[in-house]
Write a protein that holds these residues in place. Sequence first.
Motif, PDB file in Angstrom:
ATOM      1  N   VAL A  70       6.983 -14.070  10.888  1.00 43.51           N
ATOM      2  CA  VAL A  70       5.204 -12.574  10.293  1.00 43.51           C
ATOM      3  C   VAL A  70       5.933 -11.304   9.051  1.00 43.51           C
ATOM      4  O   VAL A  70       7.011 -11.733   8.484  1.00 43.51           O
ATOM      5  CB  VAL A  70       5.777 -11.637  11.241  1.00 43.51           C
ATOM      6  N   MET A  71       4.553 -10.590   8.429  1.00 43.35           N
ATOM      7  CA  MET A  71       5.152 -10.007   7.500  1.00 43.35           C
ATOM      8  C   MET A  71       5.139  -8.461   7.532  1.00 43.35           C
ATOM      9  O   MET A  71       4.661  -8.325   8.299  1.00 43.35           O
ATOM     10  CB  MET A  71       3.895 -10.507   6.582  1.00 43.35           C
ATOM     11  N   ARG A  72       6.757  -7.550   7.422  1.00 41.68           N
ATOM     12  CA  ARG A  72       6.482  -7.073   8.344  1.00 41.68           C
ATOM     13  C   ARG A  72       6.343  -4.972   6.892  1.00 41.68           C
ATOM     14  O   ARG A  72       6.120  -6.035   5.400  1.00 41.68           O
ATOM     15  CB  ARG A  72       8.010  -6.480   7.907  1.00 41.68           C
ATOM     16  N   VAL A  73       5.275  -4.700   7.674  1.00 43.41           N
ATOM     17  CA  VAL A  73       4.682  -3.308   6.483  1.00 43.41           C
ATOM     18  C   VAL A  73       5.526  -2.011   7.627  1.00 43.41           C
ATOM     19  O   VAL A  73       5.759  -1.962   8.020  1.00 43.41           O
ATOM     20  CB  VAL A  73       3.563  -3.131   6.693  1.00 43.41           C
ATOM     21  N   SER A  74       6.241  -1.848   6.097  1.00 43.90           N
ATOM     22  CA  SER A  74       7.151  -1.079   5.675  1.00 43.90           C
ATOM     23  C   SER A  74       6.579   0.633   4.901  1.00 43.90           C
ATOM     24  O   SER A  74       6.640   0.212   3.997  1.00 43.90           O
ATOM     25  CB  SER A  74       9.128  -0.864   5.801  1.00 43.90           C
ATOM     26  N   VAL A  75       5.915   1.335   5.498  1.00 40.01           N
ATOM     27  CA  VAL A  75       5.422   2.750   4.412  1.00 40.01           C
ATOM     28  C   VAL A  75       6.048   3.750   4.411  1.00 40.01           C
ATOM     29  O   VAL A  75       6.301   4.333   6.138  1.00 40.01           O
ATOM     30  CB  VAL A  75       3.985   2.712   4.347  1.00 40.01           C
ATOM     31  N   VAL A  76       7.077   4.333   3.585  1.00 39.52           N
ATOM     32  CA  VAL A  76       7.987   5.210   3.815  1.00 39.52           C
ATOM     33  C   VAL A  76       8.167   6.580   2.498  1.00 39.52           C
ATOM     34  O   VAL A  76       8.716   7.415   1.740  1.00 39.52           O
ATOM     35  CB  VAL A  76       9.838   5.487   3.507  1.00 39.52           C
ATOM     36  N   ASN A  77       7.632   6.155   1.264  1.00 46.29           N
ATOM     37  CA  ASN A  77       7.891   5.929   0.024  1.00 46.29           C
ATOM     38  C   ASN A  77       6.878   7.321  -0.765  1.00 46.29           C
ATOM     39  O   ASN A  77       5.448   7.318  -0.211  1.00 46.29           O
ATOM     40  CB  ASN A  77       7.955   5.355  -1.772  1.00 46.29           C
ATOM     41  N   TRP A  78       7.206   8.451  -1.029  1.00 39.98           N
ATOM     42  CA  TRP A  78       6.470  10.041  -1.340  1.00 39.98           C
ATOM     43  C   TRP A  78       5.444   8.920  -2.258  1.00 39.98           C
ATOM     44  O   TRP A  78       4.591  10.644  -2.674  1.00 39.98           O
ATOM     45  CB  TRP A  78       7.502  10.758  -1.866  1.00 39.98           C
ATOM     46  N   GLN A  79       5.804   8.345  -3.483  1.00 41.64           N
ATOM     47  CA  GLN A  79       4.987   8.418  -4.338  1.00 41.64           C
ATOM     48  C   GLN A  79       3.943   7.206  -3.723  1.00 41.64           C
ATOM     49  O   GLN A  79       2.755   6.666  -4.647  1.00 41.64           O
ATOM     50  CB  GLN A  79       5.364   7.345  -5.381  1.00 41.64           C
ATOM     51  N   THR A  80       3.502   6.495  -2.467  1.00 41.91           N
ATOM     52  CA  THR A  80       2.061   6.003  -1.997  1.00 41.91           C
ATOM     53  C   THR A  80       1.477   6.624  -2.169  1.00 41.91           C
ATOM     54  O   THR A  80       0.991   8.194  -1.291  1.00 41.91           O
ATOM     55  CB  THR A  80       3.150   5.089  -1.184  1.00 41.91           C
ATOM     56  N   THR A  81       0.159   6.115  -2.935  1.00 48.00           N
ATOM     57  CA  THR A  81      -1.351   6.917  -2.538  1.00 48.00           C
ATOM     58  C   THR A  81      -2.315   5.867  -1.687  1.00 48.00           C
ATOM     59  O   THR A  81      -1.623   4.854  -1.735  1.00 48.00           O
ATOM     60  CB  THR A  81      -1.654   7.442  -3.775  1.00 48.00           C
ATOM     61  N   LYS A  82      -3.401   5.770  -1.461  1.00 48.20           N
ATOM     62  CA  LYS A  82      -4.506   5.082  -0.965  1.00 48.20           C
ATOM     63  C   LYS A  82      -4.404   4.454  -2.860  1.00 48.20           C
ATOM     64  O   LYS A  82      -5.127   3.253  -2.083  1.00 48.20           O
ATOM     65  CB  LYS A  82      -5.536   5.978  -1.059  1.00 48.20           C
ATOM     66  N   SER A  83      -4.866   4.324  -3.359  1.00 52.39           N
ATOM     67  CA  SER A  83      -4.676   3.762  -4.403  1.00 52.39           C
ATOM     68  C   SER A  83      -4.230   2.494  -4.338  1.00 52.39           C
ATOM     69  O   SER A  83      -4.457   1.680  -4.946  1.00 52.39           O
ATOM     70  CB  SER A  83      -5.185   4.740  -5.759  1.00 52.39           C
ATOM     71  N   ASP A  84      -2.906   2.820  -4.216  1.00 53.97           N
ATOM     72  CA  ASP A  84      -2.477   2.104  -4.404  1.00 53.97           C
ATOM     73  C   ASP A  84      -1.984   0.765  -2.503  1.00 53.97           C
ATOM     74  O   ASP A  84      -1.888  -0.318  -2.825  1.00 53.97           O
ATOM     75  CB  ASP A  84      -0.320   3.029  -3.831  1.00 53.97           C
ATOM     76  N   ILE A  85      -2.952   1.280  -1.705  1.00 57.15           N
ATOM     77  CA  ILE A  85      -2.725   0.410  -0.378  1.00 57.15           C
ATOM     78  C   ILE A  85      -4.217  -0.286  -0.943  1.00 57.15           C
ATOM     79  O   ILE A  85      -4.177  -1.695  -0.385  1.00 57.15           O
ATOM     80  CB  ILE A  85      -3.137   1.626   0.393  1.00 57.15           C
ATOM     81  N   GLU A  86      -5.312  -0.024  -1.675  1.00 58.00           N
ATOM     82  CA  GLU A  86      -6.746  -0.595  -2.024  1.00 58.00           C
ATOM     83  C   GLU A  86      -6.092  -1.518  -3.303  1.00 58.00           C
ATOM     84  O   GLU A  86      -6.499  -2.281  -2.910  1.00 58.00           O
ATOM     85  CB  GLU A  86      -7.634  -0.083  -2.445  1.00 58.00           C
ATOM     86  N   ARG A  87      -4.813  -1.756  -4.256  1.00 59.21           N
ATOM     87  CA  ARG A  87      -4.414  -1.756  -5.281  1.00 59.21           C
ATOM     88  C   ARG A  87      -4.141  -3.981  -4.485  1.00 59.21           C
ATOM     89  O   ARG A  87      -4.096  -4.966  -5.144  1.00 59.21           O
ATOM     90  CB  ARG A  87      -3.723  -1.244  -5.916  1.00 59.21           C
ATOM     91  N   VAL A  88      -2.875  -2.992  -3.283  1.00 57.69           N
ATOM     92  CA  VAL A  88      -2.438  -3.655  -2.625  1.00 57.69           C
ATOM     93  C   VAL A  88      -3.168  -5.192  -2.047  1.00 57.69           C
ATOM     94  O   VAL A  88      -3.394  -5.818  -1.989  1.00 57.69           O
ATOM     95  CB  VAL A  88      -0.874  -3.849  -1.684  1.00 57.69           C
ATOM     96  N   VAL A  89      -4.826  -4.371  -1.326  1.00 54.19           N
ATOM     97  CA  VAL A  89      -5.391  -5.505  -0.657  1.00 54.19           C
ATOM     98  C   VAL A  89      -6.296  -5.840  -1.232  1.00 54.19           C
ATOM     99  O   VAL A  89      -6.603  -8.068  -0.994  1.00 54.19           O
ATOM    100  CB  VAL A  89      -6.101  -4.659   0.368  1.00 54.19           C
ATOM    101  N   GLN A  90      -6.696  -5.349  -2.289  1.00 54.13           N
ATOM    102  CA  GLN A  90      -7.495  -6.791  -3.543  1.00 54.13           C
ATOM    103  C   GLN A  90      -6.129  -7.738  -3.598  1.00 54.13           C
ATOM    104  O   GLN A  90      -6.862  -9.331  -3.625  1.00 54.13           O
ATOM    105  CB  GLN A  90      -7.412  -6.123  -4.740  1.00 54.13           C
ATOM    106  N   ALA A  91      -4.743  -7.581  -3.951  1.00 54.33           N
ATOM    107  CA  ALA A  91      -4.128  -8.434  -4.528  1.00 54.33           C
ATOM    108  C   ALA A  91      -3.817 -10.064  -3.336  1.00 54.33           C
ATOM    109  O   ALA A  91      -3.466 -11.014  -3.469  1.00 54.33           O
ATOM    110  CB  ALA A  91      -2.212  -8.226  -4.216  1.00 54.33           C
ATOM    111  N   PHE A  92      -4.094  -9.249  -1.513  1.00 52.65           N
ATOM    112  CA  PHE A  92      -3.899 -10.479  -0.623  1.00 52.65           C
ATOM    113  C   PHE A  92      -5.656 -11.370  -0.971  1.00 52.65           C
ATOM    114  O   PHE A  92      -5.024 -12.059  -0.511  1.00 52.65           O
ATOM    115  CB  PHE A  92      -3.782  -9.999   0.422  1.00 52.65           C
ATOM    116  N   LYS A  93      -6.893 -10.344  -0.961  1.00 52.25           N
ATOM    117  CA  LYS A  93      -7.786 -10.483  -1.285  1.00 52.25           C
ATOM    118  C   LYS A  93      -7.611 -12.574  -2.096  1.00 52.25           C
ATOM    119  O   LYS A  93      -8.300 -13.163  -1.343  1.00 52.25           O
ATOM    120  CB  LYS A  93      -8.476 -10.005  -1.709  1.00 52.25           C
ATOM    121  N   ASN A  94      -7.192 -11.927  -3.169  1.00 56.18           N
ATOM    122  CA  ASN A  94      -7.172 -12.762  -4.419  1.00 56.18           C
ATOM    123  C   ASN A  94      -6.208 -14.358  -3.586  1.00 56.18           C
ATOM    124  O   ASN A  94      -6.429 -15.138  -4.176  1.00 56.18           O
ATOM    125  CB  ASN A  94      -6.075 -12.365  -5.735  1.00 56.18           C
ATOM    126  N   VAL A  95      -5.380 -14.310  -2.730  1.00 56.12           N
ATOM    127  CA  VAL A  95      -4.044 -15.165  -2.225  1.00 56.12           C
ATOM    128  C   VAL A  95      -4.877 -16.131  -1.144  1.00 56.12           C
ATOM    129  O   VAL A  95      -5.162 -16.885  -0.885  1.00 56.12           O
ATOM    130  CB  VAL A  95      -2.951 -14.669  -2.150  1.00 56.12           C
TER     131      VAL A  95
END
Length: 464
Positions: free
Chosen positions: A437-462
């Motif tokens: 499985v792929m593990r997801v762990s979110v604990v960084n103070w810098q993570t934003t909603k824009s970061d999440i959208e950007r990462v989801v787009q990376a998965f869409k591309n794959v």
Amino acid sequence: MKDKYAALDVAFREAKQWLENLDQNPILNKADREELLNRLMVAMPEDGMPGEDVVRHLVDNCKDNLLGSPGGRFFAWVIGGGLPAALASDWLTSSWDQNAVLFACGAAVNVVEEVAGKWILELLDLPRESSFGFTTGCQLAHFTCLSAARYKVLKDLDWDVNQDGLCGAPQIGIFTSEHRHGSVDRAVRYLGLGNKCLHKIATDAKGRILKEEFAKKIQAYSGPKIVVLDAADLNIAAFDSFSELIPIAKEHNAWVHIDGAFGLFARASLRLKNFTAGIQQADSWATDAHKWLNVPFDCGIAIVKDRESHRNSMTIHAAYMPPHKTARDQIDWTPEWSRRARGVPVYAALKELGKKGVADLVERCCDHCAFFVAEMEKLPHTEIIWKPTLNQALIRFCDPEGNNSNDHDKYTQQVVRKVNESGEAFFSESKWDGNVVMRVSVVNWQTTKSDIERVVQAFKNVLH
């Protein structure tokens, strides 16, 4: 006149540039070990060089081979970034260069650490009479807490482990989850107890220790007992049922230790605190400030309710270092003779965030994790194995042309690898119920909603 500290200016400029570019730089460390060795494994120089040139040498040879884990798109392991005040105070700590084990060696940092420890007890709403110690990480926090546990459960049987050692001592049984973190096993080995003393308890579908099996196993064991419970395991952030299990442990005179490497900070949030109901009844707690508190590495926290057992298991004295009459010498609470003042960045982080800021950080990370999983669920070939209850999730990718679990394992590895190689994010693999499985762990103070959208787009591309 030459500035003998010019190297510090170079380091500051380079460090700030690294941090400011985290959002633009690829997350993946594409380092080639042989290339790095060729750059760095040179003959040790006969003559030295100016400090600022040494710093430039390190930067030039390392900067393109660093993992972007301090940034907001790193979700592989439970690693936070460095809050500005925590990072800056970490630099100060190195500059001040105080040996934090004795008040006599560093009065100011000694008091800073004392205050930071008391603030942690208040933030996490743990027994205020508890003692605490700042360690290198959660590994040594486990070691410290379990040292106190070993001392206490043997002392209750009139065995002084400090004087008599373990040879011939009553065999301690340690009862813990089948999903425990490996740092617990290693702490047990460090303490000379051996991993054969571990009694592994099965868990339910939510990753929690089964009450009936726990009660049966602990009742059947006649020797001294230590129980280790999870406050958020590493895969799905499972919390054991403290309100049910701790009373059972206490009926059998067991010491209860909590592995709260990151989950203990759920107590900082009124919204999430219910996950930890009953946890204050334990005897010791271990956590890691570099995770959800987002201080730099080298900062675990050991908390022990029984101050006497904690101190007796750690303390040491020598004629040349007499104890202070009123100060809290840190050498009494951790297994180190000399160390940096690692509690200073904790003080700074708590001062920067305050109680409300810590709660907001924890809740924000949980919300980002939930949003990410909800968006990923819309993508083709994507199976959500574990929806987050806190900040952890598990995802599996199903090979559209695959016929069996092995095909889906390979496809999951392939998708994770491609996203990581894109530089847009970094994830790690794990195993759950025998599947990759792929593990997801979110604990960084810098993570934003824009970061999440950007990462989801990376998965869409794959996954297109």
